[in-house]
Enzyme design. Sequence first.
Site, mmCIF file in Angstrom:
data_model
loop_
_atom_site.group_PDB
_atom_site.id
_atom_site.type_symbol
_atom_site.label_atom_id
_atom_site.label_comp_id
_atom_site.label_asym_id
_atom_site.label_seq_id
_atom_site.Cartn_x
_atom_site.Cartn_y
_atom_site.Cartn_z
ATOM 1 N N ARG A 49 26.359 7.778 41.101
ATOM 2 C CA ARG A 49 25.452 7.887 40.177
ATOM 3 C C ARG A 49 24.807 9.266 40.126
ATOM 4 N NH1 ARG A 49 20.805 5.550 39.544
ATOM 5 N NH2 ARG A 49 21.210 3.613 40.701
ATOM 6 N N TYR A 101 22.263 16.698 12.560
ATOM 7 C CA TYR A 101 23.154 15.454 12.681
ATOM 8 C C TYR A 101 22.477 14.118 12.781
ATOM 9 C CZ TYR A 101 25.959 12.681 15.736
ATOM 10 O OH TYR A 101 26.682 11.596 16.257
ATOM 11 N N ASP A 175 20.622 22.442 19.488
ATOM 12 C CA ASP A 175 22.006 21.713 19.607
ATOM 13 C C ASP A 175 23.131 22.639 19.176
ATOM 14 O OD1 ASP A 175 24.482 20.257 18.677
ATOM 15 O OD2 ASP A 175 23.095 18.640 18.224
ATOM 16 N N LYS A 200 33.013 17.162 20.891
ATOM 17 C CA LYS A 200 33.449 18.014 19.512
ATOM 18 C C LYS A 200 34.277 19.378 20.331
ATOM 19 C CE LYS A 200 31.082 14.989 17.763
ATOM 20 N NZ LYS A 200 29.731 15.113 17.435
HETATM 21 C C1 PLP Z 1 28.581 14.333 17.652
HETATM 22 C C2 PLP Z 1 27.432 15.269 17.523
HETATM 23 C C3 PLP Z 1 26.263 14.907 18.594
HETATM 24 C C4 PLP Z 1 26.495 13.569 19.204
HETATM 25 O O1 PLP Z 1 27.069 13.562 20.216
HETATM 26 P P1 PLP Z 1 28.355 12.163 20.779
HETATM 27 O O2 PLP Z 1 28.986 12.985 21.774
HETATM 28 O O3 PLP Z 1 28.905 11.806 19.689
HETATM 29 O O4 PLP Z 1 27.085 11.313 21.328
HETATM 30 C C5 PLP Z 1 25.229 15.691 18.541
HETATM 31 N N1 PLP Z 1 24.981 16.662 17.727
HETATM 32 C C6 PLP Z 1 25.808 17.185 16.908
HETATM 33 C C7 PLP Z 1 25.705 18.449 16.096
HETATM 34 C C8 PLP Z 1 27.085 16.341 16.743
HETATM 35 O O5 PLP Z 1 28.254 16.865 15.937
#
Ligand code: PLP
Length: 391
Positions: A49, A101, A175, A200
């Site tokens: 971990r 998001y 982000d 993504k």
């Molecule tokens: C999908 C997404 C997230 C969250 O990510 P997960 O891997 O689904 O937990 C955060 N920010 C953006 C812009 C996203 O598209």
Amino acid sequence: MGGEWTGHPMERVTRAVTAGRPTGPGATLNTPPVLASTFRDGGDIGYGRHDNPTWQALESAVAALEDGAGAVAFGSGQAATAALLAGLPAGARVVGPAVGYLGTRGLLGELAAAGALRVELVDVTDTVAVTAALGGPDPARLLWLESPTNPLLGLADLPGLCAAARAVGAVSVVDNTFATPMRQRPLTLGADLVVHSATKFIGGHSDLLLGLVVGVDGAAVEAIRARRTSTGSVPGVFEAFLALRGLRTLAVRLDRAEAGAVELARRLAGHPLVDTVHFPGLAVGETAARLAAQADGPGAIVAFEVGGADGRAAGERVLAALQLVVPTTSLGGVETTLDLRVRWPGEDPARPGLLRMSVGLEDVEDIWADLDRALDTGVATAGPVRQRVTG
Ligand SMILES: *Cc1c(COP(=O)(O)O)cnc(C)c1O
């Protein structure tokens, strides 16, 4: 022959291929998935971990691409976001995106409702409004930004807003999921931290969940790594292996997907059944200047609106008519996907026909043929037949 690179500064596309690899005679070219909860005493890793060689390979590659001091991988993008917010003192004021998001906005809302944080959501494309929200007698501790925003692809002035955050002593987080480090490096624009949903574009194949935090300051990165250990929000080893495998082809995937997005956005903007197109590559004036100043391209996400007040029904019919493009919510994979945002509680009901498209790697003429036919089927039946304008 061989050894350390001694040429000119290595291009980012080359770094995407080379960073985070084992070196030395006999080393494997890729760090394999080290499937271990337990390591013998005497090495660097005490317990599974705490750390893992496969996570380390991914983290060092992403840190190299983002020009960061280090990176920390998490079980999902959402886990990365939660870990950052958990580091704030009780009752801290946070400024976040009103359009952004949904998972981030949802978590901020939950923490505000629980009294853990005080949250102010603002239009991050409005620099004056964000700067005003940051300051005052009780300045914000954290500024959370997205650019381009999800789902409207608005652009925040990253250098200006990160400087405004710094001026009041707030940490700035960007982000960078949509732009990826191939298009935008927030840490070089003044941000303290970058968050990714590697689920993504970085993973890129719709087959894993993983998140990352990258920091400009090594001590801050280590504090976040310690929080990952204490909260246990670690990624799977195989997911980390696959995310790094995806990262190796990020540059070439994004080039192709973005070229498709540019062409499709242009055609959608001229389509008589499309009301509005949201795409940084179509921006003019100040927004176009903002894109040029802080990013290397518009990315591969395009949003557009159909059907006017009847948009929800029209959008549902468009999705139902698709034969190639996949009706689903996620993005950044090799497949083109289309999502009707209004079905998600928390999205703007005033945009009932807002569709968000993640352009994939299929032939652009095939994607267009599918979209054009689905629009004709889905939107044209919603009202009086409209005359098609060509040219
Ligand atoms: C999908 C997404 C997230 C969250 O990510 P997960 O891997 O689904 O937990 C955060 N920010 C953006 C812009 C996203 O598209």
